[in-house]
Write an enzyme that holds these catalytic residues in place. Structure first.
Site, PDB file in Angstrom:
ATOM      1  CE1 TYR A 274     -26.090  67.872  45.683  1.00 27.68           C
ATOM      2  CE2 TYR A 274     -26.004  68.017  43.292  1.00 27.68           C
ATOM      3  CZ  TYR A 274     -25.538  67.474  44.480  1.00 27.68           C
ATOM      4  OH  TYR A 274     -24.505  66.560  44.467  1.00 27.68           O
TER       5      TYR A 274
ATOM      6  CB  SER B 157     -21.375  67.845  42.308  1.00 30.78           C
ATOM      7  OG  SER B 157     -22.274  67.572  41.252  1.00 30.78           O
TER       8      SER B 157
END
Ligand code: NDP
Ligand code: 8X3
Length: 249
Positions: free
Chosen positions: A149, A136
Site C-alpha cells: 500500500y 496519503s
C-alpha cells in the site's frame, strides 16, 4: 463555482463527501465508482447536477468507454479528483497475498493513470485544467506491514510530481492532498469486511473525517488561477506519524 469535476471513488468516504460539497458550491459533478446503488443515491440527491459512471478503474477499456460516453452537458471536464483507491490487507511482506498486491497496484496506480490519460484531452482543452491526486501519509513514509500500500501511494506521490512537470507547458494545475487517518470505509476494505477490527483503528482519538478532506479539496480548487496547492499533508491532531498516534483508551 462553475466547474465540471470528475471524481473517482465517489460512492463512499472522501469521494462522496467531496461530491456533495462541490455540488453545494455549484460545480457539476461526474461521480464514479463500482457500486451502482450508491451512485443512484447520489443522483437522487443531486439531480441534474450530477452524472454518474459505473466502472472499475482497473479496466482500461471500461475507463475509456465511460469517458467517451459522457453526455454533452458534462463533456467539458476541467477538474479531475483522482481519489479511488484502497488498502487491501495489512501483513508483513513475507505473508502478503499477491492478489492484494495486484489490487493495490492496479487500482491505486494503474487506475489513476488510465483515468488521467482518458481525461487529459478535455482537461487540456479547457484551458484551466486542474488535477488533484489523493495520496496519503503512506506515500511519504513506510510503516510496518504497510509495504505494498505504501509503495502504491509513493507511486501516486511520484506521479503527482511527474504530471505537474509534464503538464506544466499545458498550463494545468496538478497537486496532491495526502491525508493521515480518516474514518471512512477504508479500514473495512483493508480488513476485508471485519468491521470490529476496522473500528479499532479509529478508537481512542479523534480521526479526520471525510468532510475534512473535502474542505481541503475545495480550498485547493477555489484558489486563484495562479495558485497551485502542489502537495499538502494533513493528519488528525492526535497523529504525529504513521506509527505514532496519541490514544486515550
Ligand atoms: P473508502 O473505502 O470509503 O472509499 C474508496 C472509494 O474508492 C470508493 O468510492 C470505492 O468505490 C472506490 N474504489 C475502490 N476500488 C475501486 C475500483 N477498482 N474501481 C473504481 N472505484 C474504486 O475509502 P476513502 O474514502 O478513505 O479512500 C479514498 C482515497 O483516500 C483512497 O485513495 C485512499 O487510499 C485515500 N486515503 C485514505 C485515508 C484514510 O485513512 N481513510 C488516508 C489517506 C488516503 P466502489 O467500491 O463503489 O468502486
Ligand atoms: C491511509 C492512511 O495510515 O492507514 O492512507 O496508511 S494509513
Amino acid at each position: 463555482m462553475d466547474r465540471i469535476v470528475f471524481i473517482t471513488g465517489a460512492t463512499s468516504g472522501i469521494g462522496r463527501a467531496t461530491a456533495l460539497l462541490l455540488a453545494e458550491k455549484g460545480c457539476r459533478i461526474i461521480a464514479c465508482g463500482r457500486r451502482e446503488e450508491r451512485l443512484a443515491e447520489l443522483k437522487e440527491k443531486l439531480g441534474d447536477q450530477v452524472h454518474t459512471l459505473t466502472f472499475d478503474v482497473r479496466d482500461r477499456k471500461a475507463v475509456e468507454a465511460a469517458v467517451a460516453a459522457i453526455p454533452d452537458r458534462f463533456t467539458a471536464v476541467d477538474t479531475l479528483i483522482n481519489n479511488a483507491g484502497n488498502a487491501h490487507g495489512l501483513d508483513p511482506i513475507q505473508d502478503g497475498d499477491p492478489d492484494d498486491w495486484d489490487a493495490m497496484i492496479d487500482i491505486n496506480v494503474k487506475g489513476l493513470l488510465y483515468v488521467t490519460r482518458a481525461l487529459l484531452p478535455s482537461l487540456i482543452a479547457s484551458g484551466r485544467g486542474h488535477i488533484l491526486n489523493i495520496g496519503s501519509t503512506a506515500g511519504k513514509e513506510v510503516y510496518p506491514r504497510g509495504n505494498v500500500y505504501c509503495a502504491s501511494k509513493h507511486a501516486v506521490d511520484a506521479l503527482n510530481q511527474a504530471l505537474r512537470i509534464d503538464l506544466n507547458a499545458e498550463g494545468l494545475r496538478v497537486g496532491a492532498i495526502n491525508p493521515g487517518l480518516v474514518e471512512t470505509e477504508f479500514s473495512k476494505v483493508r480488513f476485508k469486511g471485519d468491521e470490529a477490527r476496522a473500528e479499532t483503528v479509529y478508537q481512542g482519538y479523534e480521526p479526520l473525517r471525510a468532510g475534512d478532506i473535502a474542505e481541503l479539496i475545495w480550498f485547493a480548487l477555489s484558489r486563484p488561477a495562479h495558485v497551485n496547492i502542489a502537495d499538502l499533508v494533513v493528519m488528525p491532531t492526535a497523529q504525529a506519524s504513521s506509527t505514532q498516534v496519541r490514544k486515550e483508551l
